[in-house]
Design an enzyme around this catalytic site. Sequence first.
Site, PDB file in Angstrom:
ATOM      1  N   ASP A   9       0.822  -1.233   0.044  1.00 13.60           N
ATOM      2  CA  ASP A   9       0.043  -0.113   0.066  1.00 13.60           C
ATOM      3  C   ASP A   9       0.869   1.344  -0.071  1.00 13.60           C
ATOM      4  OD1 ASP A   9      -1.921  -1.907   0.103  1.00 13.60           O
ATOM      5  OD2 ASP A   9      -2.652  -1.107   2.186  1.00 13.60           O
ATOM      6  N   ASP A 131     -15.562  -5.090  -0.658  1.00 12.55           N
ATOM      7  CA  ASP A 131     -15.222  -4.993   0.658  1.00 12.55           C
ATOM      8  C   ASP A 131     -16.367  -5.326   1.759  1.00 12.55           C
ATOM      9  OD1 ASP A 131     -12.563  -3.955  -0.282  1.00 12.55           O
ATOM     10  OD2 ASP A 131     -13.167  -2.066  -0.369  1.00 12.55           O
TER      11      ASP A 131
END
Length: 240
Positions: A9, A131
Amino acid sequence: MMEIIPAIDIIGGQCVRLTEGDFAQQTTYDSNPLEVAKRFEANGIKRLHLVDLDGARAKKPVNLAVLESIAASTNLTIDFGGGLQSDEAVRQAFDAGAAQITAGSIAVREPETVKSWLLKYGAEKIIIGADFKGTNIAISAWTEESKYPLQDFISGYVQTGAKLFICTDVSKDGKLQGPSLNTYRHLKLTLPEAGIIASGGVTTVEDLEQLQEIGVKGAIIGKAIYEGTIQLKDLVRFLC
């Protein structure tokens, strides 16, 4: 074999991890994402999940240079996400070296746009980001649980031709508390045609063994690698 997919990330060009997607809960692990990617490759890793967190906030790619450098300097198969809100952004990601892109919040907000990407690029290149919190899709940058059931969301995309889904339990992401095994088990039983990539909470090699037994297509590992609860050498048994 289940695919092992480490995550990098990116914020400010650096390798970070967030907890539950909260930018206020950020840990920086390395200032050079390319060197991290090279370490992965040197240990037999073939896949990489690269997330542009700056891009997610800006709603457009910000760290394409990081993607480009990793793609040019390794043979990793990279899926790229974060800020991909337009046709132009998706084109930029592929031009920079992404083998696949992940359609995250836009897959909830603008399904017709994502369906057009599936038609244009093919189902193997477009991963749907699913998600979730509890049994429902998480929205508003993971801060709330919608009334949209996770299973219905995935089923709808399967019917339009999607094949790959990154299913992230946001309540577990970055917490090192183990993955949502029951959710993945249920999805595999009810939607066997969906390629489920488990994400969120993977903490130990035992977690990976259980996910492989369930039959998920892949497992994303983030904080566990950076914190050392999973060693890269321990992943050899899972690599083709």
